[in-house]
Design an enzyme around this catalytic site. Structure first.
Site, short mmCIF file in Angstrom:
data_model
loop_
_atom_site.label_atom_id
_atom_site.label_comp_id
_atom_site.label_asym_id
_atom_site.label_seq_id
_atom_site.Cartn_x
_atom_site.Cartn_y
_atom_site.Cartn_z
CE1 TYR A 127 32.06 63.75 165.31
CE2 TYR A 127 32.92 62.11 166.82
CZ TYR A 127 32.18 63.26 166.58
OH TYR A 127 31.55 63.91 167.61
CG ASP A 138 44.87 46.18 158.64
OD1 ASP A 138 44.57 47.25 159.23
OD2 ASP A 138 45.64 45.33 159.13
CG LEU A 176 42.06 54.41 160.90
CD1 LEU A 176 43.47 53.83 160.79
CD2 LEU A 176 41.11 53.68 159.95
CB ALA A 177 37.32 53.83 166.14
CE1 TYR A 215 36.88 57.54 174.99
CE2 TYR A 215 38.45 59.34 175.18
CZ TYR A 215 37.80 58.41 174.41
OH TYR A 215 38.06 58.34 173.07
P1 NAD Z 1 33.51 54.33 164.02
O1 NAD Z 1 33.60 53.00 164.67
O2 NAD Z 1 32.17 54.83 163.61
O3 NAD Z 1 34.45 54.36 162.72
C1 NAD Z 1 35.69 53.74 162.69
C2 NAD Z 1 36.19 53.62 161.28
O4 NAD Z 1 37.47 52.95 161.31
C3 NAD Z 1 35.31 52.77 160.35
O5 NAD Z 1 35.31 53.36 159.07
C4 NAD Z 1 36.04 51.43 160.28
O6 NAD Z 1 35.81 50.68 159.10
C5 NAD Z 1 37.47 51.93 160.33
N1 NAD Z 1 38.43 50.91 160.69
C6 NAD Z 1 38.55 50.22 161.84
N2 NAD Z 1 39.61 49.37 161.77
C7 NAD Z 1 40.17 49.54 160.55
C8 NAD Z 1 41.27 48.96 159.88
N3 NAD Z 1 42.04 48.05 160.46
N4 NAD Z 1 41.52 49.37 158.62
C9 NAD Z 1 40.75 50.30 158.01
N5 NAD Z 1 39.70 50.89 158.60
C10 NAD Z 1 39.41 50.51 159.86
O7 NAD Z 1 34.25 55.34 165.00
P2 NAD Z 1 33.99 56.86 165.43
O8 NAD Z 1 33.23 56.87 166.70
O9 NAD Z 1 33.55 57.67 164.27
O10 NAD Z 1 35.48 57.27 165.83
C11 NAD Z 1 36.40 57.82 164.91
C12 NAD Z 1 37.44 58.60 165.68
O11 NAD Z 1 36.78 59.66 166.39
C13 NAD Z 1 38.16 57.77 166.74
O12 NAD Z 1 39.50 58.19 166.81
C14 NAD Z 1 37.44 58.14 168.02
O13 NAD Z 1 38.22 57.95 169.17
C15 NAD Z 1 37.15 59.60 167.76
N6 NAD Z 1 36.08 60.18 168.58
C16 NAD Z 1 34.90 59.51 168.75
C17 NAD Z 1 33.93 60.06 169.56
C18 NAD Z 1 32.63 59.33 169.79
O14 NAD Z 1 31.91 59.71 170.70
N7 NAD Z 1 32.32 58.34 169.01
C19 NAD Z 1 34.13 61.31 170.18
C20 NAD Z 1 35.31 62.00 169.92
C21 NAD Z 1 36.29 61.42 169.13
#
Ligand code: NAD
Length: 418
Positions: free
Chosen positions: A75, A133, A161-162, A258
């Site tokens: 996202y 970080d 962030l995740a 969840y």
């Molecule tokens: P993802 O794993 O694809 O992306 C996570 C991002 O966080 C990456 O850019 C990673 O490099 C960065 N990151 C992680 N630790 C870090 C740190 N210490 N410092 C800097 N950057 C860091 O995750 P995603 O699925 O796109 O999720 C993003 C958000 O969307 C989250 O809050 C998640 O809960 C939410 N979300 C996800 C979904 C889903 O189905 N995947 C659905 C709804 C909401």
């Protein structure tokens, strides 16, 4: 020669995905770059189709300078691409990825960032990407120093962030987030995405000790709030700035694991902090939102039990309905139909949250999913769920099975994206 992460033979390799327990441990440099380019091309096509204008093209509402925390995948990457390529924003991105060298592969996000920066430069958009970080105060300072050098302020901040861990910047204690249920045992089917094997009755672990508090510490809103304290103190937040963090609610069948589990507690904290940040932003007439997004196959979601089977089922139902969306479609709709509407109003639910999970949770869509889910067996899984679609999304994240890539070509430099 066929290798996974790197070649043993003078850096010449055809790269194939190496998948272990629903985790792909390598990435294809060209594939990641192409997937990023495909997302950019799609967003540019939406811009043309909908007639979206950038600030330079006279759209007063368009974001001009965006900060995207978690910019490299999922996202966050979709948000950065939409802000930049549909709305013309200059962007600063932060993510934590493993660098590639000529002989050693990096993580997918490292390649995505490199591709984003390349295409942004070609389009005349400013972009700086920090591989740091995001939970550290050093990172906050680096971002503040950079935006001051640019001589502008942020009018959009995306918090995406995740992470499984976070080090508290004050105490230096590292906290670990866990995906566990609270109070009641929960069993459900899990899906091995690559071979299509259904693992029935996988038991989700029960939260114990500090599990809830630790998960809230990592995935809740404390860090998002700290970012705003720093950004506001440094006077780098523009008048009318919007900030959005992402959450998930999902259907009833996933609530135990969840929404009502440890991660759900963290998301409720994130939602509560949105209100705190919103009041902090009042002095610049800004606002903070949580956007509840659709469940998708991304790096984080592919390791969650039950969710894989559910998403496969949902995708099949939504593709038949014509309501299926991936990251880019979700975020493009977030920008055009929620954040930057013609009348300037941001539609929210009764709790103040943006809902772009509305199509996922439509009662008629969920009724169809509910009908299919209990009848899925190992024998019929390929017909009952969108196994191919889930698998393609899963592989695409790591740069495999991306449209337009010749995978038979040997890669000679693991750090090159073209
Ligand atoms: P993802 O794993 O694809 O992306 C996570 C991002 O966080 C990456 O850019 C990673 O490099 C960065 N990151 C992680 N630790 C870090 C740190 N210490 N410092 C800097 N950057 C860091 O995750 P995603 O699925 O796109 O999720 C993003 C958000 O969307 C989250 O809050 C998640 O809960 C939410 N979300 C996800 C979904 C889903 O189905 N995947 C659905 C709804 C909401």
């Amino acid at each position: 020669m066929i290798f996974g992460l790197q070649s043993q033979e003078k850096n010449m390799a055809v790269i194939k995905p190496m998948v272990r327990s629903n985790i792909c441990i390598n990435a294809h440099p060209i594939g990641c770059a192409k997937d990023t380019q495909n997302q950019i091309d799609w967003v540019l096509a939406q811009k043309a189709k909908k007639g979206i204008k950038t600030a330079k093209e006279g759209n007063e509402k368009a974001p001009k300078t965006a900060l995207v925390l978690g910019c490299s995948t999922g996202y966050g990457l979709a948000s950065r691409i939409t802000a930049a390529f549909e709305y013309g924003a200059d962007t600063i991105g932060v993510s934590f990825e493993k660098d590639a060298t000529e002989t050693k592969g990096g993580t997918p996000g490292w390649y995505n960032n490199k591709a984003f920066d390349k295409f942004a430069a070609q389009a005349g958009l400013k972009s700086t990407t920090f591989n740091m970080d995001a939970y550290s105060d050093e990172c906050r300072q680096a971002v503040i120093d950079e935006i001051k050098k640019w001589g502008v302020k942020f009018d959009l901040v995306i918090y995406s962030l995740a992470s499984p861990v976070r080090t508290d910047p004050d105490t230096k204690v590292m906290y670990r987030s866990v995906l566990k249920v609270i109070g009641q045992e929960y069993k459900g089917p899990a899906l091995d995405i690559m071979n299509g094997t259904l693992m029935p009755d996988v038991v989700a672990p029960l939260a114990e000790g500090d599990d809830i508090a630790n998960t809230v510490k990592v995935m809740g809103g404390e860090d998002w709030e700290r970012w705003f304290k720093y950004l506001l103190d440094a006077d780098v937040i523009a008048e009318g700035c919007k900030t959005v963090a992402y959450s998930y609610i999902g259907p009833k069948l996933s609530h135990a694991i969840y929404r009502d589990g440890t991660i759900g507690m963290a998301k409720k904290d994130l939602e509560a902090r949105a209100k705190v940040i919103d009041s902090m932003l009042k002095k610049v007439n800004g606002s903070a939102y949580v956007s509840v997004n659709k469940g998708l196959i991304t790096r984080s979601s592919s390791v969650i039990p039950v969710i894989g089977v559910y998403l496969g089922c949902l995708f099949k139902v939504q593709k038949a309905e014509g309501t299926h969306e991936g990251c880019k479609e979700q975020i493009e709709r977030l920008f055009t139909e929620r954040l930057y509407t013609a009348d300037g109003k941001v539609p929210v639910d009764e709790e103040g949250r943006i809902r772009i999970d509305d199509w996922e949770l439509r009662p008629e869509t969920q009724a169809k999913v509910d009908k299919v889910m209990p009848n899925i067996t190992q024998d019929n899984i390929a017909e009952m769920i969108d196994l191919e679609g889930v698998r393609k999304d899963f592989l695409n994240i790591n740069g495999f099975d991306v449209d337009g890539v010749d995978y038979s070509k040997e890669v000679t430099d693991m750090s090159a994206i073209d």
